[in-house]
Design a protein around this motif. Structure first.
Motif, PDB file in Angstrom:
ATOM      1  N   ALA A   1       0.664  -1.193   0.027  1.00  0.00           N
ATOM      2  CA  ALA A   1       0.113  -0.032  -0.047  1.00  0.00           C
ATOM      3  C   ALA A   1       0.698   1.243   0.001  1.00  0.00           C
ATOM      4  N   GLY A   2       2.217   1.179  -0.107  1.00  0.00           N
ATOM      5  CA  GLY A   2       2.878   2.102  -0.111  1.00  0.00           C
ATOM      6  C   GLY A   2       3.732   2.756   1.038  1.00  0.00           C
ATOM      7  N   HIS A   3       3.172   2.272   2.238  1.00  0.00           N
ATOM      8  CA  HIS A   3       3.964   2.515   3.512  1.00  0.00           C
ATOM      9  C   HIS A   3       5.626   1.994   3.638  1.00  0.00           C
ATOM     10  N   VAL A   4       6.063   2.629   4.330  1.00  0.00           N
ATOM     11  CA  VAL A   4       7.687   2.421   4.484  1.00  0.00           C
ATOM     12  C   VAL A   4       7.930   1.727   5.719  1.00  0.00           C
ATOM     13  N   LEU A   5       8.233   0.355   5.552  1.00  0.00           N
ATOM     14  CA  LEU A   5       8.205  -0.643   6.676  1.00  0.00           C
ATOM     15  C   LEU A   5       9.887  -0.960   7.077  1.00  0.00           C
ATOM     16  N   SER A   6       9.872  -1.052   8.556  1.00  0.00           N
ATOM     17  CA  SER A   6      11.160  -1.468   9.069  1.00  0.00           C
ATOM     18  C   SER A   6      10.641  -2.715   9.971  1.00  0.00           C
ATOM     19  N   ALA A   7      11.105  -3.997   9.628  1.00  0.00           N
ATOM     20  CA  ALA A   7      10.128  -5.257  10.116  1.00  0.00           C
ATOM     21  C   ALA A   7      11.417  -6.026  10.800  1.00  0.00           C
ATOM     22  N   PHE A   8      10.745  -6.711  11.936  1.00  0.00           N
ATOM     23  CA  PHE A   8      11.748  -7.559  12.789  1.00  0.00           C
ATOM     24  C   PHE A   8      11.021  -8.672  13.278  1.00  0.00           C
ATOM     25  N   ASP A   9      11.717  -9.948  13.498  1.00  0.00           N
ATOM     26  CA  ASP A   9      11.252 -11.180  14.117  1.00  0.00           C
ATOM     27  C   ASP A   9      12.306 -11.864  14.664  1.00  0.00           C
ATOM     28  N   LEU A  10      12.031 -12.518  16.028  1.00  0.00           N
ATOM     29  CA  LEU A  10      13.308 -13.178  16.648  1.00  0.00           C
ATOM     30  C   LEU A  10      13.691 -14.242  15.644  1.00  0.00           C
ATOM     31  N   SER A  11      12.707 -14.824  14.646  1.00  0.00           N
ATOM     32  CA  SER A  11      13.032 -15.947  14.154  1.00  0.00           C
ATOM     33  C   SER A  11      13.830 -15.660  12.785  1.00  0.00           C
ATOM     34  N   ARG A  12      14.957 -16.319  12.637  1.00  0.00           N
ATOM     35  CA  ARG A  12      15.755 -15.818  11.491  1.00  0.00           C
ATOM     36  C   ARG A  12      14.941 -16.247  10.209  1.00  0.00           C
ATOM     37  N   SER A  13      14.221 -17.457   9.976  1.00  0.00           N
ATOM     38  CA  SER A  13      13.547 -17.930   8.902  1.00  0.00           C
ATOM     39  C   SER A  13      12.214 -16.893   8.809  1.00  0.00           C
ATOM     40  N   ALA A  14      11.603 -16.537   9.844  1.00  0.00           N
ATOM     41  CA  ALA A  14      10.452 -15.664   9.230  1.00  0.00           C
ATOM     42  C   ALA A  14      11.127 -14.284   8.691  1.00  0.00           C
ATOM     43  N   CYS A  15      12.397 -13.812   9.174  1.00  0.00           N
ATOM     44  CA  CYS A  15      12.850 -12.602   8.509  1.00  0.00           C
ATOM     45  C   CYS A  15      13.252 -12.873   7.339  1.00  0.00           C
ATOM     46  N   ASP A  16      14.078 -14.369   6.862  1.00  0.00           N
ATOM     47  CA  ASP A  16      14.435 -14.445   5.569  1.00  0.00           C
ATOM     48  C   ASP A  16      13.212 -14.204   4.642  1.00  0.00           C
ATOM     49  N   GLN A  17      12.117 -15.038   5.227  1.00  0.00           N
ATOM     50  CA  GLN A  17      10.856 -15.111   4.252  1.00  0.00           C
ATOM     51  C   GLN A  17      10.311 -13.543   3.849  1.00  0.00           C
ATOM     52  N   ALA A  18      10.205 -12.760   4.967  1.00  0.00           N
ATOM     53  CA  ALA A  18       9.743 -11.364   4.758  1.00  0.00           C
ATOM     54  C   ALA A  18      10.562 -10.806   3.939  1.00  0.00           C
ATOM     55  N   ALA A  19      12.008 -10.932   3.879  1.00  0.00           N
ATOM     56  CA  ALA A  19      12.823 -10.251   3.134  1.00  0.00           C
ATOM     57  C   ALA A  19      12.725 -10.607   1.824  1.00  0.00           C
ATOM     58  N   ALA A  20      12.652 -11.883   1.549  1.00  0.00           N
ATOM     59  CA  ALA A  20      12.281 -12.328   0.003  1.00  0.00           C
ATOM     60  C   ALA A  20      11.048 -11.606  -0.377  1.00  0.00           C
ATOM     61  N   ALA A  21      10.223 -11.402   0.572  1.00  0.00           N
ATOM     62  CA  ALA A  21       8.824 -10.610  -0.061  1.00  0.00           C
ATOM     63  C   ALA A  21       9.055  -9.306  -0.087  1.00  0.00           C
ATOM     64  N   GLY A  22      10.164  -8.649   0.164  1.00  0.00           N
ATOM     65  CA  GLY A  22      10.690  -7.464  -0.321  1.00  0.00           C
ATOM     66  C   GLY A  22      10.673  -6.364   0.858  1.00  0.00           C
ATOM     67  N   LEU A  23      10.486  -6.901   2.146  1.00  0.00           N
ATOM     68  CA  LEU A  23      10.471  -6.102   3.359  1.00  0.00           C
ATOM     69  C   LEU A  23      11.930  -5.786   3.602  1.00  0.00           C
ATOM     70  N   GLU A  24      12.138  -4.638   4.378  1.00  0.00           N
ATOM     71  CA  GLU A  24      13.282  -4.263   4.997  1.00  0.00           C
ATOM     72  C   GLU A  24      13.305  -4.760   6.533  1.00  0.00           C
ATOM     73  N   ILE A  25      14.520  -5.639   6.835  1.00  0.00           N
ATOM     74  CA  ILE A  25      14.734  -6.257   8.075  1.00  0.00           C
ATOM     75  C   ILE A  25      15.511  -5.498   8.937  1.00  0.00           C
ATOM     76  N   ALA A  26      15.165  -5.071  10.145  1.00  0.00           N
ATOM     77  CA  ALA A  26      15.910  -4.489  11.026  1.00  0.00           C
ATOM     78  C   ALA A  26      16.780  -5.423  11.894  1.00  0.00           C
ATOM     79  N   ALA A  27      17.922  -4.924  12.364  1.00  0.00           N
ATOM     80  CA  ALA A  27      18.574  -5.690  13.367  1.00  0.00           C
ATOM     81  C   ALA A  27      18.249  -6.104  14.662  1.00  0.00           C
ATOM     82  N   SER A  28      17.213  -5.278  15.271  1.00  0.00           N
ATOM     83  CA  SER A  28      16.569  -5.554  16.133  1.00  0.00           C
ATOM     84  C   SER A  28      15.254  -4.811  16.431  1.00  0.00           C
ATOM     85  N   ALA A  29      14.202  -5.239  17.342  1.00  0.00           N
ATOM     86  CA  ALA A  29      13.134  -4.412  17.705  1.00  0.00           C
ATOM     87  C   ALA A  29      13.460  -3.068  17.718  1.00  0.00           C
ATOM     88  N   ALA A  30      14.389  -2.795  18.583  1.00  0.00           N
ATOM     89  CA  ALA A  30      14.557  -1.254  18.953  1.00  0.00           C
ATOM     90  C   ALA A  30      14.954  -0.415  17.716  1.00  0.00           C
TER      91      ALA A  30
END
Ligand code: NAD
Length: 310
Positions: A33-62
């Motif tokens: 929808a055009g929003h700018v996302l910074s995403a995070f999950d404790l699970s590596r595989s969840a992050c990898d899947q989200a990155a594959a869908a084009g999301l930017e993954i942050a190094a931590s929740a903070a």
């Protein structure tokens, strides 16, 4: 609608925490929808899947929340939400690191009392918070057709609306903080019960030699019709694209249903409400989980009545 409502075209910087079966596709829809996302999950595989869908993954929740105007969380249970925002095991929570004036939206299904506690702490940090648990399953998350049940101030809901509308299509304001959770718990108690009832009826039909597709269609269009028969048939081979058609992988885990029925029982104890079928249903899912099916979709409960492979 109040005048400070954001227009649907507004772009927001959103931190999205929790990229599991629901959070992953919900975050992807916000990005779409055009929003700018910074995403995070404790699970590596969840992050990898989200990155594959084009999301930017942050190094931590903070790090994800540092620059965010809106923080959204989609975590399993009360302890995860409390730990994330308020801290746990001596680790600080996220709230002090969120910019004052920001909006926090928790979409997890958790105890209403926990929602209220976190919302109060958020308010003390100058943040607005709503509880916005969802219904509609992983298909609803992927298709942006979720129903949101919202607790909190009208003003916060008005600010949240454009974001929620990018992830769902029905928004209900249930009341003050925690009210969204209370509504969600009632809904999921009914869902847990109706999945067991549907499974029992299908198994009885199979035991009588009926064709599962024919029986499902008869009941779907008759007085026994319900959401499981419409969208989530628990028998393999009846419906495409549901967990039953992929060995009950993905979907809504038995352990998550067990958690929700536990919340319903806590709520019944607190209010004195009678919930005999909810209690029976909780015990069914508890046995199912204890016998090794906790990670399978909850519709696998049909295996207690009928063995698909037999
Ligand atoms: P899930 O287990 O697939 O995903 C939860 C994610 O949260 C996991 O990837 C986990 O690693 C992550 N997580 C946990 N603690 C974290 C933390 N501190 N920081 C960052 N990430 C953290 O669960 P789900 O199916 O996506 O469900 C999420 C919530 O939505 C639950 O409360 C559930 O009851 C509710 N819900 C699920 C469905 C469904 O069909 N799956 C439907 C409606 C509501």
């Amino acid at each position: 609608m109040s005048t400070n409502s954001s227009s649907a075209g507004d772009v927001r910087r959103v931190a999205f925490i929790g990229l599991g079966n629901m959070g992953g596709p919900m975050a992807a829809n916000l990005a779409k929808a055009g929003h700018v996302l910074s995403a995070f999950d404790l699970s590596r595989s969840a992050c990898d899947q989200a990155a594959a869908a084009g999301l930017e993954i942050a190094a931590s929740a903070a790090k994800a929340v540092a620059d965010a105007e809106v923080v959204i969380s989609m975590l399993p249970a009360s302890r995860h939400v409390e730990g994330l925002y308020l801290g746990s095991d001596g680790q600080p929570g996220l709230l002090p690191g969120i910019r004052p004036g920001s909006l926090v939206i928790d979409c997890s299904t958790i105890a209403p009392a926990t929602s209220r506690r976190v919302a109060l702490a958020a308010a003390q940090q100058g943040l607005s918070m709503i509880d916005a648990p969802v219904s509609g399953g992983t298909a609803g998350a992927a298709g942006a057709t979720l129903t949101f049940m919202i607790g909190g101030e009208e003003e916060a809901l008005t600010r949240a609306r454009p974001l929620l509308e990018a992830m769902g299509k029905n928004l209900f304001h249930a009341g003050a903080a925690g009210a969204g959770q209370a509504a969600k718990i009632c809904n999921n108690m009914l869902l847990g019960i109706l999945m067991i009832g549907t499974s029992e009826a299908l198994a009885l039909g199979l035991a009588n030699g009926l064709d599962p597709k024919v029986l499902s269609e008869i009941m779907r269009r008759s007085s026994g019709g319900n959401w499981a028969l419409e969208k989530y048939n628990p028998l393999p081979g009846v419906m495409e694209g549901v967990p039953a058609s992929r060995n009950y992988a993905g979907g809504f885990g038995t352990d998550l249903m067990l958690k929700d029925l536990g919340l319903a029982m806590e709520s019944a104890l607190a209010t004195g409400a009678a919930t005999p079928l909810g209690s029976l249903a909780r015990n069914f899912y508890a046995l199912h989980s204890a016998e090794g099916s906790g990670a399978l979709d909850f519709s696998s409960i049909i295996g207690r009545f009928h063995h698909a492979q037999n």
